[in-house]
Design a protein around this motif. Structure first.
Motif, PDB file in Angstrom:
ATOM      1  N   ALA A   1      14.180   9.557  -5.523  1.00 41.10           N
ATOM      2  CA  ALA A   1      15.162   8.539  -5.913  1.00 41.10           C
ATOM      3  C   ALA A   1      14.836   7.960  -7.278  1.00 41.10           C
ATOM      4  N   VAL A   2      13.603   7.996  -7.664  1.00 40.06           N
ATOM      5  CA  VAL A   2      13.192   7.469  -8.980  1.00 40.06           C
ATOM      6  C   VAL A   2      13.172   8.577 -10.019  1.00 40.06           C
ATOM      7  N   GLN A   3      12.604   9.727  -9.692  1.00 41.16           N
ATOM      8  CA  GLN A   3      12.367  10.759 -10.683  1.00 41.16           C
ATOM      9  C   GLN A   3      13.576  11.684 -10.925  1.00 41.16           C
ATOM     10  N   VAL A   4      14.406  11.877  -9.904  1.00 40.72           N
ATOM     11  CA  VAL A   4      15.582  12.766 -10.012  1.00 40.72           C
ATOM     12  C   VAL A   4      15.112  14.156 -10.490  1.00 40.72           C
ATOM     13  N   SER A   5      14.210  14.747  -9.738  1.00 38.01           N
ATOM     14  CA  SER A   5      13.635  16.036 -10.088  1.00 38.01           C
ATOM     15  C   SER A   5      14.503  17.191  -9.571  1.00 38.01           C
ATOM     16  N   ALA A   6      14.333  18.374 -10.205  1.00 34.04           N
ATOM     17  CA  ALA A   6      15.037  19.578  -9.744  1.00 34.04           C
ATOM     18  C   ALA A   6      14.387  20.146  -8.489  1.00 34.04           C
ATOM     19  N   TYR A   7      13.210  19.606  -8.137  1.00 41.74           N
ATOM     20  CA  TYR A   7      12.493  20.075  -6.955  1.00 41.74           C
ATOM     21  C   TYR A   7      12.122  18.860  -6.083  1.00 41.74           C
ATOM     22  N   PRO A   8      13.077  18.295  -5.405  1.00 40.93           N
ATOM     23  CA  PRO A   8      12.856  17.033  -4.692  1.00 40.93           C
ATOM     24  C   PRO A   8      11.845  17.125  -3.560  1.00 40.93           C
ATOM     25  N   GLU A   9      11.654  18.278  -2.942  1.00 39.21           N
ATOM     26  CA  GLU A   9      10.748  18.363  -1.810  1.00 39.21           C
ATOM     27  C   GLU A   9       9.274  18.555  -2.191  1.00 39.21           C
ATOM     28  N   HIS A  10       9.029  18.749  -3.448  1.00 41.74           N
ATOM     29  CA  HIS A  10       7.651  19.038  -3.858  1.00 41.74           C
ATOM     30  C   HIS A  10       6.710  17.818  -3.747  1.00 41.74           C
ATOM     31  N   TYR A  11       7.249  16.619  -3.750  1.00 40.85           N
ATOM     32  CA  TYR A  11       6.388  15.417  -3.705  1.00 40.85           C
ATOM     33  C   TYR A  11       5.696  15.277  -2.344  1.00 40.85           C
ATOM     34  N   GLN A  12       6.360  15.774  -1.314  1.00 41.49           N
ATOM     35  CA  GLN A  12       5.868  15.544   0.023  1.00 41.49           C
ATOM     36  C   GLN A  12       4.495  16.200   0.266  1.00 41.49           C
ATOM     37  N   GLN A  13       4.239  17.312  -0.400  1.00 43.76           N
ATOM     38  CA  GLN A  13       2.996  18.032  -0.170  1.00 43.76           C
ATOM     39  C   GLN A  13       1.746  17.253  -0.601  1.00 43.76           C
ATOM     40  N   HIS A  14       1.952  16.232  -1.379  1.00 44.48           N
ATOM     41  CA  HIS A  14       0.798  15.476  -1.910  1.00 44.48           C
ATOM     42  C   HIS A  14       0.520  14.189  -1.123  1.00 44.48           C
ATOM     43  N   GLU A  15       1.259  13.969  -0.042  1.00 44.89           N
ATOM     44  CA  GLU A  15       1.102  12.675   0.633  1.00 44.89           C
ATOM     45  C   GLU A  15      -0.301  12.480   1.205  1.00 44.89           C
ATOM     46  N   TRP A  16      -0.828  13.497   1.900  1.00 42.13           N
ATOM     47  CA  TRP A  16      -2.134  13.308   2.541  1.00 42.13           C
ATOM     48  C   TRP A  16      -3.245  13.109   1.520  1.00 42.13           C
ATOM     49  N   ARG A  17      -3.167  13.838   0.383  1.00 45.31           N
ATOM     50  CA  ARG A  17      -4.189  13.657  -0.663  1.00 45.31           C
ATOM     51  C   ARG A  17      -4.067  12.285  -1.317  1.00 45.31           C
ATOM     52  N   ALA A  18      -2.816  11.876  -1.560  1.00 48.35           N
ATOM     53  CA  ALA A  18      -2.614  10.564  -2.171  1.00 48.35           C
ATOM     54  C   ALA A  18      -3.113   9.446  -1.262  1.00 48.35           C
ATOM     55  N   THR A  19      -2.879   9.610   0.029  1.00 46.28           N
ATOM     56  CA  THR A  19      -3.355   8.600   0.985  1.00 46.28           C
ATOM     57  C   THR A  19      -4.874   8.514   0.968  1.00 46.28           C
ATOM     58  N   ARG A  20      -5.561   9.619   0.914  1.00 48.69           N
ATOM     59  CA  ARG A  20      -7.020   9.637   0.900  1.00 48.69           C
ATOM     60  C   ARG A  20      -7.564   9.005  -0.376  1.00 48.69           C
ATOM     61  N   VAL A  21      -6.917   9.297  -1.485  1.00 47.77           N
ATOM     62  CA  VAL A  21      -7.354   8.708  -2.763  1.00 47.77           C
ATOM     63  C   VAL A  21      -7.207   7.193  -2.739  1.00 47.77           C
ATOM     64  N   VAL A  22      -6.064   6.696  -2.273  1.00 46.79           N
ATOM     65  CA  VAL A  22      -5.850   5.240  -2.216  1.00 46.79           C
ATOM     66  C   VAL A  22      -6.859   4.599  -1.270  1.00 46.79           C
ATOM     67  N   ASP A  23      -7.161   5.231  -0.145  1.00 47.16           N
ATOM     68  CA  ASP A  23      -8.147   4.679   0.785  1.00 47.16           C
ATOM     69  C   ASP A  23      -9.540   4.624   0.172  1.00 47.16           C
TER      70      ASP A  23
ATOM     71  N   ARG B   1       0.819  -1.206   0.000  1.00 43.13           N
ATOM     72  CA  ARG B   1       0.000   0.000   0.000  1.00 43.13           C
ATOM     73  C   ARG B   1       0.865   1.274   0.000  1.00 43.13           C
ATOM     74  N   ARG B   2       1.971   1.260   0.712  1.00 44.96           N
ATOM     75  CA  ARG B   2       2.860   2.419   0.757  1.00 44.96           C
ATOM     76  C   ARG B   2       3.356   2.799  -0.631  1.00 44.96           C
ATOM     77  N   GLY B   3       3.650   1.816  -1.464  1.00 45.65           N
ATOM     78  CA  GLY B   3       4.106   2.091  -2.819  1.00 45.65           C
ATOM     79  C   GLY B   3       3.002   2.719  -3.659  1.00 45.65           C
ATOM     80  N   LEU B   4       1.723   2.341  -3.411  1.00 39.99           N
ATOM     81  CA  LEU B   4       0.608   2.931  -4.150  1.00 39.99           C
ATOM     82  C   LEU B   4       0.475   4.417  -3.812  1.00 39.99           C
ATOM     83  N   VAL B   5       0.640   4.740  -2.529  1.00 46.62           N
ATOM     84  CA  VAL B   5       0.545   6.143  -2.116  1.00 46.62           C
ATOM     85  C   VAL B   5       1.677   6.957  -2.736  1.00 46.62           C
ATOM     86  N   ILE B   6       2.891   6.433  -2.749  1.00 44.91           N
ATOM     87  CA  ILE B   6       4.028   7.139  -3.344  1.00 44.91           C
ATOM     88  C   ILE B   6       3.788   7.366  -4.834  1.00 44.91           C
TER      89      ILE B   6
END
Length: 284
Positions: free
Chosen positions: A255-277, A165-170
């Motif tokens: 680690a997968v995407q190698v983006s110029a903005y590495p911290e931007h993914y974190q802001q979507h965790e709570w929304r991604a978790t709700r969608v997966v649930d 499940r953790r991989g789905l949220v990521i």
């Protein structure tokens, strides 16, 4: 003494011998006549009996001939058109038969029991009821229907691969950051616009939900425009990251995407978790 000098016998019978002989002859003649008459009478009777028997035989023969002729005539009548008497007899028999049928034989509707709607039909095998297909969840976390369908494609593909499940949220959070959960073609690669897409981006040759670049080895452009293929590429790379399940979401995605903005993914965790649930309720 007679003329011939013979003496009359004292004890000679008074009736002459010739007379006696004549009388005996007469009696014999009469008996013979009676016998002949009786024979004639007997012969006549026999002839009469014979004639009578012959007449009877002839009458019987005539009767048989007449009967045979009548039967032949009847057969001829039956073979051809029936006589009026036979037609009347058949009509009478048919009326009697129909009357008997109406009286004795029950009708088909009366003989067959009528099934009551309330009674269950135990003779028919029970039909298998197909399980109801789960309905698509309504969009959550501010997503529209297109975004929710793309999130479902990511979760469905990850479950097929057996990803936790953790991989789905990521994966969902990464797609939210890269493409806002739309299947985006590239303005730099007109080829990508030949496939179903929901917008056009201009970030180099990046395409699809995860903005993967064909020039970086992620795969053919047409395949990267397929949400399922793109998700498999991302999750396969994520599983190659050591300890990804214990990392912060933004670190695992970077680690997968190698983006110029590495911290931007974190802001979507709570929304991604709700969608997966919403797509896969907890415990499933």
């Amino acid at each position: 003494m007679r003329d011939d000098d013979t003496l009359d016998e004292t004890y000679a019978p008074s009736t002459p011998t010739a007379d006696t002989e004549d009388g005996t002859s007469t009696e014999r003649t009469t008996a013979a006549s009676r016998l002949r008459a009786y024979a004639r009478d007997l012969t006549g009777r026999r002839r009469a009996q014979l004639a009578l028997a012959t007449g009877v035989v002839c009458c019987l023969g005539l009767t048989a001939v007449v009967q045979v002729r009548d039967e032949d005539a009847g057969a001829t009548t039956r073979g051809g058109s029936p006589s009026s008497a036979e037609l009347a007899q058949r009509a009478e028999q048919q009326r009697a038969s129909r009357s008997l049928d109406r009286t004795a034989a029950p009708s088909a509707s009366a003989a067959a029991p009528t099934a009551s709607p309330a009674d269950p039909d135990t003779s028919a095998p029970a039909r298998k009821v197909a399980p109801a297909r789960p309905t698509d969840p309504a969009p959550v976390a501010g997503l529209d229907e297109d975004q929710m369908e793309n999130a479902e494609a990511i979760v469905r593909t990850g479950r097929k691969m057996g990803v936790p499940r953790r991989g789905l949220v990521i994966a969902v959070a990464t797609a939210m950051q890269e493409s806002n959960l739309y299947n985006v073609a590239s303005g730099v690669l007109p080829e990508s616009q030949d496939y179903p897409h929901q917008g056009v981006g201009w970030d180099h040759d990046s395409v699809g939900l995860f903005q993967q670049r064909s020039s970086s080895g992620w795969g053919p452009v047409g395949r990267l425009m397929d949400p399922e293929f793109a998700t498999r590429q991302f999750l396969s790379a994520l599983e190659q990251v050591p300890g990804w399940q214990r990392m912060r979401l933004t670190d695992a995605a970077q680690a997968v995407q190698v983006s110029a903005y590495p911290e931007h993914y974190q802001q979507h965790e709570w929304r991604a978790t709700r969608v997966v649930d919403a797509i896969v309720p907890a415990g499933r």
